[in-house]
Design an enzyme around this catalytic site. Structure first.
Site, PDB file in Angstrom:
ATOM      1  NE  ARG A   1      -2.404  -1.830   3.277  1.00  0.00           N
ATOM      2  CZ  ARG A   1      -2.771  -1.811   4.556  1.00  0.00           C
ATOM      3  NH1 ARG A   1      -3.710  -0.984   4.960  1.00  0.00           N
ATOM      4  NH2 ARG A   1      -2.187  -2.593   5.433  1.00  0.00           N
TER       5      ARG A   1
ATOM      6  CE  LYS B   1       4.859  -1.411   6.261  1.00  0.00           C
ATOM      7  NZ  LYS B   1       3.444  -1.794   6.442  1.00  0.00           N
TER       8      LYS B   1
ATOM      9  CB  THR C   1       3.501 -11.315  11.413  1.00  0.00           C
ATOM     10  OG1 THR C   1       2.209 -11.871  11.658  1.00  0.00           O
ATOM     11  CG2 THR C   1       3.341  -9.956  10.763  1.00  0.00           C
TER      12      THR C   1
ATOM     13  CG  ASN D   1      -1.649  -7.160  18.023  1.00  0.00           C
ATOM     14  OD1 ASN D   1      -0.803  -6.790  18.830  1.00  0.00           O
ATOM     15  ND2 ASN D   1      -1.376  -7.987  17.017  1.00  0.00           N
TER      16      ASN D   1
ATOM     17  CE1 TYR E   1      31.889  29.992  -3.521  1.00  0.00           C
ATOM     18  CE2 TYR E   1      33.708  30.374  -5.040  1.00  0.00           C
ATOM     19  CZ  TYR E   1      33.039  29.560  -4.141  1.00  0.00           C
ATOM     20  OH  TYR E   1      33.532  28.322  -3.848  1.00  0.00           O
TER      21      TYR E   1
ATOM     22  CB  ALA F   1      28.583  44.896  -4.151  1.00  0.00           C
TER      23      ALA F   1
ATOM     24  CE1 TYR G   1      38.268  22.768 -10.016  1.00  0.00           C
ATOM     25  CE2 TYR G   1      36.437  23.616 -11.299  1.00  0.00           C
ATOM     26  CZ  TYR G   1      37.255  22.566 -10.940  1.00  0.00           C
ATOM     27  OH  TYR G   1      37.056  21.330 -11.490  1.00  0.00           O
TER      28      TYR G   1
ATOM     29  CB  SER H   1      32.380  47.183  -5.835  1.00  0.00           C
ATOM     30  OG  SER H   1      31.791  47.673  -4.654  1.00  0.00           O
TER      31      SER H   1
ATOM     32  CB  ALA I   1      35.811  49.412  -7.711  1.00  0.00           C
TER      33      ALA I   1
HETATM   34  C1  UD1 Z   1      -0.408  -6.729  12.198  1.00  0.00           C
HETATM   35  C2  UD1 Z   1      -1.098  -7.716  13.155  1.00  0.00           C
HETATM   36  C3  UD1 Z   1      -2.357  -7.057  13.705  1.00  0.00           C
HETATM   37  C4  UD1 Z   1      -2.038  -5.748  14.377  1.00  0.00           C
HETATM   38  C5  UD1 Z   1      -1.263  -4.846  13.412  1.00  0.00           C
HETATM   39  C6  UD1 Z   1      -0.746  -3.630  14.174  1.00  0.00           C
HETATM   40  C7  UD1 Z   1      -0.544  -9.930  12.344  1.00  0.00           C
HETATM   41  C8  UD1 Z   1      -1.074 -11.140  11.670  1.00  0.00           C
HETATM   42  N1  UD1 Z   1      -1.423  -8.914  12.474  1.00  0.00           N
HETATM   43  O1  UD1 Z   1      -1.256  -6.553  11.080  1.00  0.00           O
HETATM   44  O2  UD1 Z   1      -2.970  -7.919  14.633  1.00  0.00           O
HETATM   45  O3  UD1 Z   1      -3.205  -5.115  14.810  1.00  0.00           O
HETATM   46  O4  UD1 Z   1      -0.115  -5.521  12.878  1.00  0.00           O
HETATM   47  O5  UD1 Z   1      -0.146  -2.719  13.313  1.00  0.00           O
HETATM   48  O6  UD1 Z   1       0.600  -9.914  12.732  1.00  0.00           O
HETATM   49  N2  UD1 Z   1       6.156  -8.591   7.910  1.00  0.00           N
HETATM   50  C9  UD1 Z   1       7.238  -9.397   7.635  1.00  0.00           C
HETATM   51  N3  UD1 Z   1       7.030 -10.552   6.915  1.00  0.00           N
HETATM   52  C10 UD1 Z   1       5.812 -10.936   6.504  1.00  0.00           C
HETATM   53  C11 UD1 Z   1       4.700 -10.109   6.789  1.00  0.00           C
HETATM   54  C12 UD1 Z   1       4.904  -8.937   7.512  1.00  0.00           C
HETATM   55  O7  UD1 Z   1       8.368  -9.093   7.990  1.00  0.00           O
HETATM   56  O8  UD1 Z   1       5.718 -12.004   5.875  1.00  0.00           O
HETATM   57  C13 UD1 Z   1       6.381  -7.332   8.695  1.00  0.00           C
HETATM   58  C14 UD1 Z   1       5.996  -6.102   7.929  1.00  0.00           C
HETATM   59  O9  UD1 Z   1       7.139  -5.588   7.230  1.00  0.00           O
HETATM   60  C15 UD1 Z   1       5.560  -5.147   9.042  1.00  0.00           C
HETATM   61  C16 UD1 Z   1       5.060  -6.073  10.132  1.00  0.00           C
HETATM   62  O10 UD1 Z   1       5.561  -7.351   9.824  1.00  0.00           O
HETATM   63  O11 UD1 Z   1       6.615  -4.392   9.555  1.00  0.00           O
HETATM   64  C17 UD1 Z   1       3.531  -6.102  10.217  1.00  0.00           C
HETATM   65  O12 UD1 Z   1       3.016  -6.567   9.000  1.00  0.00           O
HETATM   66  P1  UD1 Z   1       1.707  -5.950   8.357  1.00  0.00           P
HETATM   67  O13 UD1 Z   1       1.419  -6.660   7.104  1.00  0.00           O
HETATM   68  O14 UD1 Z   1       1.788  -4.483   8.310  1.00  0.00           O
HETATM   69  O15 UD1 Z   1       0.606  -6.408   9.455  1.00  0.00           O
HETATM   70  P2  UD1 Z   1      -0.806  -5.796   9.712  1.00  0.00           P
HETATM   71  O16 UD1 Z   1      -1.740  -6.265   8.656  1.00  0.00           O
HETATM   72  O17 UD1 Z   1      -0.687  -4.342   9.927  1.00  0.00           O
HETATM   73 CA    CA Z   2       0.930  -2.774   9.618  1.00  0.00          CA
END
Ligand code: UD1
Ligand code: CA
Length: 452
Positions: free
Chosen positions: A15, A22, A78, A168, A364, A378, A385, A403, A421
């Site tokens: 996104r 990111k 994650t 969360n 300069y 001025a 250079y 100047s 000048a």
């Molecule tokens: C996640 C949580 C959600 C929480 C939210 C808070 C999970 C499943 N969900 O959702 O409960 O409310 O964060 O912001 O964890 N990333 C990886 N590898 C992956 C996927 C993600 O490293 O395969 C990293 C992303 O770069 C990011 C972080 O994990 O920094 C979170 O991933 P993102 O996809 O943003 O999770 P959310 O959908 O926001």
């Molecule tokens: Ca997120």
């Protein structure tokens, strides 16, 4: 107790619509992931482990060899991300704090509180949460008798669960071995087909472990960055935090909404910062300064009682009482001592201007050393250079540079000397002498009439 941190930064960040990772986007002047690592500094973390994947080169280039990391080749969620750090946790009986890599507003204080609560309550896990009027898109917290029993993601939530306002934040603390136990048992049987870290909670709860939540008062702190709109939103919050701190310490910001001051910048009491001013990097500004509109200052040291208007200052030192601009450009290694005056359209680079030097207009000064109280007329230019090499211009004290003098370096002008000048000065001018290089003026009487 031993603590390791895992920061998840492998995600695609679809996104964001960007070619930049990111977590490397700058939230108020600093990469998001760097902010998270800084917030972790409040805890005694023995190792920060980054989970890298998408655009990992950009992150590695930024941190150099300074970080420990593992690679998640495919972004399967994650939970899968954290599992990549398994080798770093096998046989480790300490705690692990896990953080999403995209939450730049998290405060060091919050992480400290979370860890303290975890230790004091002797629980098996703790998660950071917030209460949102509109909890849309966040994972919802499922609780039973004061314990967290699971987290359900937006897409998997029932209508009833969607009404839960506690969400969360993406910050968790577990015992390393509990985490490994649970990670081995997660699956991807959910709407997104991903391995969710959040499923760890349910597994631990079912195994009889006690996980609690800590709900933040300032729910804004958990704002993630998933789009450029959210990047601007979080940057604004960080900017306000810095501006408020400055104002509380006695700095006057005429309009904090149009003042952009990096976190590391120090500014003294009663200095006034006008609108449309950008102060970046390791800049320090003393007391009673006036930084007028449309000025950008970076990595510079500015003493007290300095006035700067509509100018660009880079990697320079400006001492007490100096006045600069409008429309001056101080390039790196300019050193202006007390009460120097630099006026309109003056550029300096790698030059020292001793006390009281004045260069009022259109000049300069590069690779130059200029003695006390010297006046630069001025249109003066140090011709430093020759197309291949740079040369130095040395001007003594109490000199009057007429100047439009061209000072062809290397050249030295002695103390109390004068240049005429319009002179092109190629030879040294001794103390007290006049150096003038100028064709004799010719007058042709009646020329205009004859040529009509
Ligand atoms: C996640 C949580 C959600 C929480 C939210 C808070 C999970 C499943 N969900 O959702 O409960 O409310 O964060 O912001 O964890 N990333 C990886 N590898 C992956 C996927 C993600 O490293 O395969 C990293 C992303 O770069 C990011 C972080 O994990 O920094 C979170 O991933 P993102 O996809 O943003 O999770 P959310 O959908 O926001
Ligand atoms: Ca997120």
């Amino acid at each position: 107790m031993a603590l390791k941190a895992i920061i998840m930064a492998a995600g695609k960040g679809t996104r964001m619509k960007s070619n930049t990772s990111k977590v490397m986007h700058l939230a108020h002047g600093k990469p998001i992931v760097k902010r998270i690592i800084e917030a972790l500094n409040s805890l005694e973390v023995e190792e920060n482990i980054l989970i890298l994947g998408h655009k990992k080169e950009q992150i590695l280039e930024y941190f150099g060899n300074d970080i420990s990391y593992v690679v998640q080749e495919e972004q399967l969620g994650t939970g899968h991300a954290v599992l990549q750090a398994k080798e770093k946790l096998v046989g480790y009986d300490g705690d692990v704090i896990i953080l999403n890599g995209d939450v730049p507003l998290l405060r060091a204080k919050t992480l400290k509180e979370l860890y303290t609560l975890y230790l004091e309550n002797k629980v098996d896990g703790i998660i950071l949460t917030a209460n949102f009027e509109n909890p849309f898109s966040y994972g919802r917290i499922l609780t039973e008798a004061g314990k967290v029993t699971g987290i359900v993601e937006e897409k998997d939530a029932t209508e009833e669960q969607k009404k839960i306002k506690e969400v969360n934040a993406g910050v968790y603390i577990f015992k390393a071995q509990d985490l490994l136990y649970a990670l081995d048992r997660i699956d991807n049987k959910n709407e997104k087909g991903e391995y969710y870290l959040t499923d760890v909670i349910k597994i631990l709860s079912q195994a009889g472990k006690k996980v609690i939540s800590h709900s933040l008062e300032d729910s804004m702190e958990i704002q993630g960055v998933n789009s450029k709109v959210e990047l601007a939103l979080t940057s604004k919050v960080l900017r306000d935090r810095k501006n408020n701190k400055l104002m509380e310490s006695g700095v006057i910001l005429i309009d904090p909404n149009t003042t952009y001051i990096d976190d590391e910048v120090i500014i003294g009491m009663d200095s006034i910062i006008y609108p449309n001013v950008i102060i970046q990097g390791n800049t320090e500004i003393g007391e009673n300064c006036e930084i007028l509109p449309n000025t950008r200052i970076m990595d510079s040291k500015i003493y007290s009682n300095v006035r700067i208007e509509s100018s660009v200052i880079e990697e320079s030192i400006i001492e007490d009482g100096a006045t600069i601009g409008p429309f001056a450009h101080l390039r790196p290694k300019s050193h202006l001592k007390e009460n120097v005056h630099i006026g309109n359209f003056v550029e300096t680079k790698k030059s020292t201007l001793e006390k009281g030097v004045k260069a009022g207009h259109l000049t300069y000064l590069g690779d130059a050393h200029i003695g006390e109280k010297t006046n630069i007329g001025a249109g003066t230019i140090t011709c430093n250079y020759d197309g291949k090499n740079k040369f130095k211009t040395v001007i003594g004290k109490n000199v009057f540079i007429g100047s439009d003098t061209m000072l062809v370096a290397p050249v030295t002008i002695g103390d109390s000397a004068v240049t005429g000048a319009g002179s092109v000065i190629t030879k040294d001018v001794p103390n007290n002498a006049l150096g003038v290089e100028r064709a004799k003026q010719i007058i042709k009487e009646g020329w205009k009439k004859e040529n009509e």
